[in-house]
Each structure stands twice: as C-alpha cells, then as structure tokens.
Scaffold this active site. Structure first.
Site, PDB file in Angstrom:
ATOM      1  N   HIS B 121     -19.738  -6.549  39.273  1.00  0.00           N
ATOM      2  CA  HIS B 121     -21.105  -7.039  39.155  1.00  0.00           C
ATOM      3  C   HIS B 121     -21.009  -8.478  38.658  1.00  0.00           C
ATOM      4  O   HIS B 121     -20.075  -8.827  37.928  1.00  0.00           O
ATOM      5  CB  HIS B 121     -21.816  -6.147  38.128  1.00  0.00           C
ATOM      6  CG  HIS B 121     -23.266  -6.436  37.917  1.00  0.00           C
ATOM      7  ND1 HIS B 121     -23.723  -7.520  37.208  1.00  0.00           N
ATOM      8  CD2 HIS B 121     -24.370  -5.766  38.318  1.00  0.00           C
ATOM      9  CE1 HIS B 121     -25.042  -7.497  37.177  1.00  0.00           C
ATOM     10  NE2 HIS B 121     -25.465  -6.442  37.836  1.00  0.00           N
ATOM     11  N   ASP B 198     -16.158  -2.787  31.827  1.00  0.00           N
ATOM     12  CA  ASP B 198     -17.610  -2.830  32.001  1.00  0.00           C
ATOM     13  C   ASP B 198     -18.086  -1.409  32.248  1.00  0.00           C
ATOM     14  O   ASP B 198     -17.900  -0.864  33.336  1.00  0.00           O
ATOM     15  CB  ASP B 198     -17.962  -3.744  33.190  1.00  0.00           C
ATOM     16  CG  ASP B 198     -19.456  -3.723  33.523  1.00  0.00           C
ATOM     17  OD1 ASP B 198     -19.830  -4.346  34.527  1.00  0.00           O
ATOM     18  OD2 ASP B 198     -20.233  -3.068  32.800  1.00  0.00           O
ATOM     19  N   GLN B 201     -22.287   1.354  34.315  1.00  0.00           N
ATOM     20  CA  GLN B 201     -22.620   2.459  35.210  1.00  0.00           C
ATOM     21  C   GLN B 201     -21.866   3.733  34.863  1.00  0.00           C
ATOM     22  O   GLN B 201     -21.956   4.726  35.583  1.00  0.00           O
ATOM     23  CB  GLN B 201     -22.305   2.076  36.669  1.00  0.00           C
ATOM     24  CG  GLN B 201     -23.131   0.929  37.191  1.00  0.00           C
ATOM     25  CD  GLN B 201     -24.616   1.249  37.322  1.00  0.00           C
ATOM     26  OE1 GLN B 201     -25.011   2.411  37.377  1.00  0.00           O
ATOM     27  NE2 GLN B 201     -25.436   0.220  37.354  1.00  0.00           N
ATOM     28  N   LYS B 224     -29.842   1.457  30.729  1.00  0.00           N
ATOM     29  CA  LYS B 224     -29.370   2.260  31.851  1.00  0.00           C
ATOM     30  C   LYS B 224     -29.076   3.693  31.408  1.00  0.00           C
ATOM     31  O   LYS B 224     -28.721   4.534  32.226  1.00  0.00           O
ATOM     32  CB  LYS B 224     -28.114   1.638  32.477  1.00  0.00           C
ATOM     33  CG  LYS B 224     -28.412   0.281  33.134  1.00  0.00           C
ATOM     34  CD  LYS B 224     -27.408  -0.041  34.217  1.00  0.00           C
ATOM     35  CE  LYS B 224     -27.254  -1.536  34.438  1.00  0.00           C
ATOM     36  NZ  LYS B 224     -28.202  -2.093  35.401  1.00  0.00           N
ATOM     37  N   CYS B 364     -26.373  -7.795  42.896  1.00  0.00           N
ATOM     38  CA  CYS B 364     -25.568  -8.661  42.030  1.00  0.00           C
ATOM     39  C   CYS B 364     -24.085  -8.505  42.320  1.00  0.00           C
ATOM     40  O   CYS B 364     -23.268  -8.426  41.395  1.00  0.00           O
ATOM     41  CB  CYS B 364     -25.841  -8.386  40.558  1.00  0.00           C
ATOM     42  SG  CYS B 364     -27.553  -8.633  40.102  1.00  0.00           S
TER      43      CYS B 364
END
Lengths: 126, 407
Positions: B121, B198, B201, B224, B364
């Site tokens: 991303h 990261d 998600q 999220k 993104c």
C-alpha cells in the site's frame, strides 16, 4: 438506473468521432489518475473555428460518453465559445446528476479539449 | 459462521437503506463498520468524564487517564506486547511515517538499502521512498508473481545486500495474499535488518502475536478493526523505542525542558506529543473487547468461509480476472477483480443503485495495478457482519451491471 440513462449508454457503446486524425491542428492527452480514465483529443482548427474533432482513449462510461457528446458539440464552435463551456453544460448534455467523484470523469474530456485549444492559442502567439 | 442478523444489529450504519434497498457493506478494507459498543464507550467519555489525560489531579482527569491507559493495555494484550511497547498514533500510515523519520533518519546513510515489496500500500511505500531520497540510499523491491505471491527467491537475494530496513505487508489490501511473515521476519532479522510489518489488513482479521513474529515494528489502524478513525497503533520492541529519537515533539513527551535543551519522557509517552485523540483510543479499547468477545479464530474462520463462497460465485463470470490467491485459506477476506469490458467505476455506481458498497479504484497500490496492467479494479472485502445473503445480493447486482455495461 438513472445515471446510466439510455443516451449515456448509447454514447458509451457507440462513441461519435472516435479515432485519430491524419494531421490535426492540435492534440492533447490526459488522464484521471483516480480511476484510470485516459483520453486524447485531436482538433482541426480553421479560421478560429473547430472544424473537426476526433478522440480516443479508455475509461468509464461517464468519461467516454462525455467525450463523445462533447466532440459532437465542439464541431462548428468558435474557440472563444468552446473555452466558455463548463460543468453546467456537461451535466445538461449528459442529462444526469453527478456526484463530485463522477463529475471528475465527466469533466475530463472538457479539460483536455480546452487544454488543446489553449496550446493552439499559445502556439499562434509565438 | 456467526449468526449474522444478530451481529448486524450491533452496527448502526448497517440499518441504512440505499435507494430502498438494505445496505450491503463490502468495503471493510477501506474502513470497518463500528459497533454500538464502541460508539457508546466514546459517548461515555464525552458525556461523563470528558477531560484531558496525564495532566489533572481531579477526578475526571484521573478517570480519563485510567480509561486511556486501560485501552493501551487491552491493545497490548491483543497482540501479545507490553503496554510500554504500544504507541498511539492516528493510523498505520502515521505509524510507518514515525518509524521512517525516527528510526530511518538516524540509521540510514548514503549507500544503504531498504527492502520493500511490489504489493505494498502507498502508506508502506512512500515513507521509504522519501527516506531513501533524503539519504541517498537505495529502495529495493521484492516483486510479485502473476498469482499474487511474493517472489521469495528475490527476497532472499535482496537480503544478501544487507538492507538496513525491511518492510512488508502482513496481508495485501488488494490481492488478499497473506505473506509468510514469520519466515520473512526471521530471514530479515538474521540478515541484520530492522523489520517493520504493516498489519493494517491482518490485525483486524486474525490473531497476531508480535512476540512470536519477533518483528521490530508492527503497524495497524484502529478504524479497520471496528475502532474509530483517529486511533492507530505502532507496536515497537521496547529497546527500539528507548533508542529512537521522538518524531513529533512538544507537550506530554518531555521530562524536563530548558531554554536550549529538553529531556524526553519514558516510552511510550516519548512518542505521544500533544493531547492525543482520547475518545478514539478509548473507542479502540472497546473494539478490542468486542473482537475478543467474538474470538479472532472464529473471525478468521468466518471470513475464510465467505471468501470461499464468493470466489466460487465470481469464478462463474466469463471474462473475469480475479487477483491474488484463489485458495481462501491463503487469502484475507479481500477480493479484487476485473470483468473485461466493464469499467470498475461504472460497475460500482450500478452496484450502489442496488445498495451494494464496493470499492473501485487503484486501492492506493499503483505499482500493483501497473503489474497487472489494469487501470483500476473492483474490490469486495468482508468482516464479521457480512453473510452469504450479502454475497448473493452482490453477485446478482454484479450480473446486472455486466449486462448493462458490456459492449
């Protein structure tokens, strides 16, 4: 299905003035990075009037239909009138109400056509 | 699978009707819905103990501080970290920027390299791109196969260059690919790199254990995972945080200030300058409670079942390209796809007319879009409040959109 009224779909599936020109007076290409709409407009300009328009590119139905409708309207227009066109005219011709996001798609062809005319005017001054 | 109607009732926005049809929300990868429990926790703060944290001696300030720090403890427990290893930031993007500035500026020199991947991303790409520009360093990439997996051979090879920082996503927001993070962190650690994962998600959708992962940094966003926008998390090993200079400076993060110098506060306060988003942190704590109530194992199982179901239905479309792994076990609850002759924006607009919310665009991830040679894709993403009926309605609407738009 108001956004995709018959005339929008018609212009999308059967775009008018689609293609490229042998020797255009000026041409301009740009894209909408938000969704990948890409368009190139070629204009033939004679004695301050747009006598022919061709466009090609890829993109969503709104941008393509917009480009097609715009190309029809531009033929026969004097440059000054073309430069006066704006959001209101595009929305009227499309006949649909656009959200701010989709408005960018609808205005891309106009932005490109105007940039082409501006380039022509600049070259003429030199 | 979860009892969907009961769960849906916890999420107020899901009551909405869009053009006379109940909303089907399939864009959790952009932001999740927030349950009443989270909203109420924030309202409780605003209504009953609205005060600043870490400052006042009076009752409501102590209450606010306790609530804020309790939220930090809950988040620490959620990912198996210590509270002093949890820094509240605005979101994963800010977390990664913090590391790029705070750790990167002090440790990257001209000629050094940083290793990331082609599926990142923009938020886990641009901070590193800017860092290498600032320092005259090199940005290396592990590329992605046509199936949407990382080219692990390239990863190993790049590690031979001894990059100072290795950063990669736990789960892709486009492909759904769940990377072999444990293995990758180990290899990067062995190569002497500082490792950032990261988890934007991943943390909302599966159990994450940062001690087991052994990464130096782990970033994720509260919004999220049912929390509010405004509270995200940077996990960092305490040794790292102790050695790092702060990112933002000002009130709250000092021990003592002279005219020409200052002494920083202990971690994690050192990295929390200014008044934080107190309500959002409290909200995120409530989100963790909600998720603990469901059980992250069950959350994952629910999504695997939905993903499998959806992949099966989507495969029946002619001229469809589905990106990333086709095995639901190896895929987060995120499916990006492209139907030839149907522009994602048009499809998304028509789906909206049927009450379906999906994402159309580049998500993104420009480098990834370029690799798959598409200007944009449609993306459906799931969470615990989605069920098979949602998917059935989505597929019906998609079939209709295809019929209308195909030339």
């Amino acid at each position: 299905m108001d956004l995709y009224r018959e005339n929008v779909l018609d212009h999308y599936k059967n775009p008018r003035n689609y293609g490229s020109m042998g020797s255009p007076t000026v041409k301009f290409k740009d894209s909408n990075p938000y969704c990948g709409d890409e368009l190139e407009f070629s204009l033939k300009i004679e004695t301050g009037k747009i006598t022919d328009v061709k466009f090609h590119g890829t993109g969503c139905a709104i941008s393509q239909a917009s480009a097609s409708m715009l190309s029809e309207k531009l033929i026969g227009m004097i440059l000054a009138d073309a430069m006066k066109l704006g959001k209101e005219e595009m929305q009227k011709w499309l006949g649909v109400k656009l959200t701010p996001t989709r408005l960018k798609c609808a205005l891309l062809p106009l932005m490109i056509a105007k940039a082409a005319i501006a380039e022509f005017n600049e070259k003429k001054q030199k | 699978m979860f009892e969907s109607l009961k769960l849906k009732a916890d999420f107020p926005t899901l009551k909405r009707q869009i053009r006379g049809k109940p909303l089907v929300y399939l864009d959790t990868a952009a932001t999740s819905q927030r349950p009443m429990q989270v909203i109420n926790a924030m309202l409780d703060y605003f209504n009953n103990y609205n005060a600043s944290v870490h400052r006042g001696i009076y009752t409501i300030s102590e209450e606010a501080t306790a609530s804020y720090e309790k939220a930090r403890e809950k988040i620490a427990k959620f990912i198996n970290a210590k509270p002093r290893e949890i820094v509240f930031v605005r979101n994963a993007t800010e977390a990664i920027n913090l590391v790029a500035y705070s750790y990167g500026n002090a440790n990257i020199n001209s000629g050094d390299s940083i290793l990331i991947t082609q599926m990142e991303h923009h938020s886990n790409l641009l901070p590193w791109q800017q860092l290498v520009k600032r320092k005259g360093a090199e940005l290396l990439y592990t590329m992605v196969t046509d199936e949407g997996l990382l080219k692990m051979g390239e990863f190993d090879e790049h590690l031979n260059r001894k990059p100072k920082i290795v950063a990669f996503t736990h789960a892709s927001n486009v492909l759904g690919t769940i990377n072999p993070v444990k293995e990758m962190v180990k290899k990067a650690n062995d190569a002497g790199a500082a490792v950032l994962v990261d988890g934007a998600q991943a943390a909302p959708h599966m159990k994450v254990d940062v001690k087991a992962l052994d990464c130096d940094f782990y970033a994720f966003s509260g919004h999220k995972m049912m929390g509010p926008t405004g509270a995200g998390v940077l996990y960092a090993k305490e040794g790292m945080l102790e050695r790092m200079e702060p990112f933002l400076v000002g009130g709250s993060m000092i021990r003592e200030v002279e005219l020409q110098s200052a002494k920083w506060a202990e971690i994690p306060q050192k990295f929390e300058a200014g008044t934080p988003d107190i309500a959002s942190a409290i909200g995120l704590g409530a989100a963790v409670d909600y998720l603990d109530g469901l059980g992250m194992g069950d959350v994952r199982e629910h999504e695997i079942a939905l993903t499998k179901y959806t992949l099966g239905k989507l495969s029946q479309f002619k001229d469809i390209r589905i990106f990333g792994p086709m095995d639901a076990e190896k895929k987060g609850g995120v499916i990006a796809f492209y139907i030839n002759g149907v522009h994602p924006h048009d499809a998304a607009a028509l789906l909206d007319e049927q009450g379906i919310a999906v994402r159309a665009g580049h998500h993104c991830a420009h480098p990834l879009m370029r690799k798959f040679d598409v200007p944009a894709t449609l993306r459906a993403s799931f969470y615990v409040y989605n069920d098979k009926q949602d998917i059935d309605r989505f597929i019906e609407a998609l079939k209709m959109a295809e019929m209308v738009l195909k030339k």
